[in-house]
Scaffold this motif. Structure first.
Motif, mmCIF file in Angstrom:
data_model
loop_
_atom_site.group_PDB
_atom_site.id
_atom_site.type_symbol
_atom_site.label_atom_id
_atom_site.label_comp_id
_atom_site.label_asym_id
_atom_site.label_seq_id
_atom_site.Cartn_x
_atom_site.Cartn_y
_atom_site.Cartn_z
ATOM 1 N N TRP A 1 0.997 -1.080 -0.007
ATOM 2 C CA TRP A 1 -0.209 -0.020 0.086
ATOM 3 C C TRP A 1 0.968 1.374 0.061
ATOM 4 O O TRP A 1 0.723 2.181 -0.681
ATOM 5 C CB TRP A 1 -1.087 -0.096 1.131
ATOM 6 C CG TRP A 1 -1.798 1.038 1.369
ATOM 7 C CD1 TRP A 1 -2.510 1.842 0.406
ATOM 8 C CD2 TRP A 1 -2.451 1.686 2.617
ATOM 9 N NE1 TRP A 1 -3.103 2.753 0.793
ATOM 10 C CE2 TRP A 1 -3.372 2.636 2.295
ATOM 11 C CE3 TRP A 1 -2.180 1.267 3.938
ATOM 12 C CZ2 TRP A 1 -4.009 3.701 3.279
ATOM 13 C CZ3 TRP A 1 -2.899 2.304 4.917
ATOM 14 C CH2 TRP A 1 -3.744 3.176 4.356
ATOM 15 N N ARG A 2 1.853 1.161 0.889
ATOM 16 C CA ARG A 2 3.034 2.284 0.904
ATOM 17 C C ARG A 2 3.302 2.296 -0.475
ATOM 18 O O ARG A 2 3.756 3.680 -0.950
ATOM 19 C CB ARG A 2 3.837 2.145 2.014
ATOM 20 C CG ARG A 2 3.341 3.001 3.249
ATOM 21 C CD ARG A 2 4.286 2.790 4.351
ATOM 22 N NE ARG A 2 3.363 2.586 5.614
ATOM 23 C CZ ARG A 2 3.189 1.792 6.320
ATOM 24 N NH1 ARG A 2 3.892 0.564 5.966
ATOM 25 N NH2 ARG A 2 2.425 1.759 7.292
ATOM 26 N N GLU A 3 3.866 1.391 -1.214
ATOM 27 C CA GLU A 3 4.470 1.351 -2.496
ATOM 28 C C GLU A 3 3.544 1.921 -3.458
ATOM 29 O O GLU A 3 3.864 2.946 -4.248
ATOM 30 C CB GLU A 3 4.941 0.143 -2.668
ATOM 31 C CG GLU A 3 5.887 0.228 -4.023
ATOM 32 C CD GLU A 3 5.819 -1.388 -4.392
ATOM 33 O OE1 GLU A 3 6.190 -2.409 -3.603
ATOM 34 O OE2 GLU A 3 6.054 -1.701 -5.757
ATOM 35 N N LEU A 4 2.349 1.451 -3.484
ATOM 36 C CA LEU A 4 1.459 1.766 -4.660
ATOM 37 C C LEU A 4 0.617 2.856 -4.502
ATOM 38 O O LEU A 4 0.066 3.754 -5.247
ATOM 39 C CB LEU A 4 0.438 0.703 -5.029
ATOM 40 C CG LEU A 4 1.206 -0.678 -5.567
ATOM 41 C CD1 LEU A 4 0.224 -1.668 -5.784
ATOM 42 C CD2 LEU A 4 2.191 -0.347 -6.746
ATOM 43 N N GLY A 5 0.281 3.192 -2.961
ATOM 44 C CA GLY A 5 -0.412 4.478 -2.693
ATOM 45 C C GLY A 5 -1.799 4.388 -3.066
ATOM 46 O O GLY A 5 -2.574 5.329 -2.900
ATOM 47 N N ASP A 6 -2.483 3.054 -3.103
ATOM 48 C CA ASP A 6 -3.786 2.961 -3.478
ATOM 49 C C ASP A 6 -4.129 1.616 -3.122
ATOM 50 O O ASP A 6 -3.616 0.508 -3.967
ATOM 51 C CB ASP A 6 -3.872 3.095 -5.081
ATOM 52 C CG ASP A 6 -5.533 2.904 -5.464
ATOM 53 O OD1 ASP A 6 -6.244 2.344 -4.554
ATOM 54 O OD2 ASP A 6 -5.623 3.197 -6.583
#
Ligand code: AMP
Length: 654
Positions: free
Chosen positions: A84-89
């Protein structure tokens, strides 16, 4: 209908930036939706499962959703968080893990829109023991049933209440107008489109086999210029050629297109349709019902949608003006002038002897205010009604009116209500009325509505009619303004005597004037985690104003002052963090993106132009004044208002 079809529409919408293109996509899609699925589709398109008048919302917190995704795909929750932190979604995270699981689902049945809709409602409604586990199970079941990973993306986003496909209210309204009513074209738009190369052929192609109502003059024009296409149409006998006036029947059952020679008439007919959809929506606050009425009954169907006592409608909002003279210019002379009480807004409904109370956010607070129900029942003499009022608290020792902060506790309190009634008694000040005894008064002039209030309300200690004068005299207003402030009110309202009630719109039918004019109501749309003694808390809050045209929140600055270190001292970093954390939709490093839910009143030194923020403006030294939990994100100050304030500043500078 398979949910995949809807997911593909979301996907197309997400890839388009233009409002017109998005409107076309939604309109075409709606045209083909079955009657039984229309409600679900319309609500889901705007990312909801309940109409606007119901306060119930889906909005599962991101942390619960992470648990659901983890369980569905048998992956550790911490891994999901990292992704989630990596893709932000979270939607993209679910889509990614879903695609890895694809093989095992080859033979499973496809997920239907109705199944998704029913399951989402169940998720929203589950309460009590183990409710979180049950919600996670349902999320898991849905994610496990998708046939294409793209469905997982939109399911996830819908569940956390952050669909991000850009279907705001205006777009849905236009789409309904285009989907269920005749398409209207006029000569200039046709010509433009022809010159552009593509559109006329598109019109002609799609009119094959359809009925077209053609203005006689345009018919001649078409005949001359587009002989070939015309003959195709003519041979199929699809043209109805006649002189058309503004009252042309626009129902799709009669004709699919109307072609006007006259652009004025064309635009008139088009805006008549859009206004009818908008008006119907303002009555019932439910696009699904509006779509159904449009589809089944056309303009007549829409006109039959009326106010329903017990269904809250959006409240009318007011504009600001810096001076009494400016306000007179907007509302006209003479005008009504009223106290602007510093309390909270309440919509009071009565039907079948039963009084119901709704906040400005349309939340049902009937249970919190048995004292108001009782007094209203005694003091308002009508069988059914919808009234608008401001409720203020009273200091039981001194009898003085209390500012909003003190009574905001009464809205939240759901237990030991008898105690708090004694601690903070309230006064109800009626200032508007929308319906009495089944008669819809929305379009009646304010003057008439005010008379109606006076005729049905017999004042008591707890129930009042808003203090009100009618005048054209600036000095009389100024005196009234000072009197109002001396009583502890926020300022005054100046209202046009002839204006209707316009639900949900910030219109110039009423103007507020208050000394703290420059404070802005802004939405918290993001935050940064702090360091040192503030580690673990948000320490800087990203603020946004509202663009009512696009339905978007536009950033205007970051705020870290006016907030206390300790909760005992007032609104603290810790309390704000606790409030906002469930609304995180995206995390990136030390920053989070938040669902726009919390409105704050913000003071500042100056508005500056800025390319750093999407509103095009920045605030110098923004400072938290108070939370406005009684208001919705859409009640935020608009970018137009801020632009006006900015110009006003400049005016003063030069
Ligand atoms: P604002 O919240 O600053 O946009 O100001 C409008 C609000 O003032 C309304 O939503 C009401 O809650 C409140 N209010 C207080 N007194 C009146 C009044 N006499 N007429 C209309 N609104 C009022």
């Amino acid at each position: 209908m398979d949910y995949l079809q809807l997911a593909n529409v979301y996907n197309r919408l997400e890839s388009k930036a233009s409002k017109l293109e998005k409107t076309d996509i939604v309109a075409q899609f709606l045209e083909d939706v079955d009657k039984d699925e229309l409600e679900a589709v319309v609500l889901l398109l705007s990312g909801r499962v309940y109409p606007g008048w119901q306060s119930q919302e889906l909005g599962l917190s991101s942390s619960l959703m992470i648990k659901g995704i983890a369980k569905a795909y048998g992956i550790d929750a911490s891994k999901i968080e990292d992704k989630w932190r990596e893709l932000g979604d979270l939607g993209l995270v679910a889509e990614k893990y879903s695609s890895q699981k694809k093989q095992s689902r080859l033979f499973s049945k496809s997920l239907t829109v109705m199944h998704v809709f029913d399951s989402l409602r169940r998720i929203a409604e589950i309460e009590g023991m183990k409710s979180q586990d049950k919600k996670i199970d349902l999320v898991c079941e849905l994610l496990g049933s998708v046939s294409d990973p793209v469905e997982a993306r939109y399911l996830t986003r819908t569940i956390i209440g952050d669909l991000r496909v850009g279907v705001a209210e205006g777009l849905l309204r236009d789409s309904i107008a285009y989907a269920f009513f005749t398409n209207v074209y006029w000569k200039e738009t046709l010509l433009q489109k022809v010159d552009g190369g593509t559109r006329l052929s598109l019109v002609c192609e799609s009119v094959k086999g359809r009925k077209i109502l053609v203005d006689t003059e345009l018919d001649a024009f078409l005949l001359k210029k587009y002989d070939k296409e015309y003959s195709v149409l003519k041979s199929e006998n699809d043209l109805i050629v006649r002189d058309i006036d503004g009252d042309v029947e626009v129902s799709k059952s009669l004709c699919d297109y109307v072609l006007f020679y006259d652009s004025v008439l064309g635009k008139e007919v088009k805006s008549k349709i859009v206004s009818a959809v908008e008006h119907a929506f303002s009555m019932i606050n439910d696009f699904a019902a509006v779509a159904m009425a449009a589809r089944e009954g056309g303009l007549l169907g829409l006109s039959k949608l009326g106010l329903t006592a017990s269904h809250p409608i959006k409240v009318m909002l007011y504009q600001k003006a810096p001076t009494i003279e400016d306000a007179f210019k907007i509302v006209g002379k003479p005008a009504a002038v009223e106290y602007k009480y510093d309390g909270f807004r309440l919509q009071v409904h009565k039907i079948d002897g039963d009084v119901k109370l709704f906040t400005r956010r349309l939340e049902d607070v009937t249970l919190q205010f048995p004292d108001v129900r009782y007094s209203v029942n005694k003091s308002v003499k009508a069988e059914s009604f919808i009234l608008d009022c401001e409720v203020i608290g009273v200091d039981k020792e001194t009898g003085k009116w209390l500012p909003f902060q003190k009574i905001s506790r009464r809205i939240k309190r759901k237990h030991k209500i008898e105690e708090i009634i004694k601690e903070i008694p309230v006064i109800v000040n009626f200032f508007d009325v929308m319906m009495v005894a089944g008669k819809n008064l929305i379009d009646a002039p304010f003057e008439e509505r005010r008379k109606m209030i006076e005729s049905i309300v017999s004042e008591s200690e707890m129930v009042k009619v808003a203090k009100h004068i009618v005048t054209s005299d600036v000095r009389a207003v100024d005196k009234f303004y000072k009197e109002s402030l001396s009583k502890g009110n926020e300022g005054i309202m100046m209202k046009s005597l002839s204006a209707p009630y316009k639900p949900g719109n910030r219109v110039g039918y009423g103007i507020k004037i208050k000394p703290t004019m420059d404070n802005l109501d802004l939405v918290v749309v993001g935050a940064d985690y702090g360091e040192g003694k503030r580690v673990g808390w948000f320490s800087s809050f990203h603020l946004a104003c509202y663009d009512s045209d696009s339905g978007k929140f536009l950033t205007i600055g970051k705020m870290g002052t006016g907030i206390k270190e300790k909760t005992e001292e007032g609104m603290s970093f810790e309390a704000l963090t606790d409030m906002l954390k469930p609304h995180i939709v995206k995390e990136k490093g030390k920053s989070v993106v938040l669902k726009p839910t919390l409105l704050v009143e913000v003071a500042f030194e100056e508005i500056q132009k800025s390319s750093k923020y999407s509103s095009g403006f920045a605030l110098r030294f923004p400072r938290l004044v108070r939370l406005r939990e009684d208001r919705m994100a859409e009640d935020a100050s608009t970018v137009d208002e801020i632009s006006m304030l900015y110009t006003g500043q400049r005016g003063r500078d030069t």
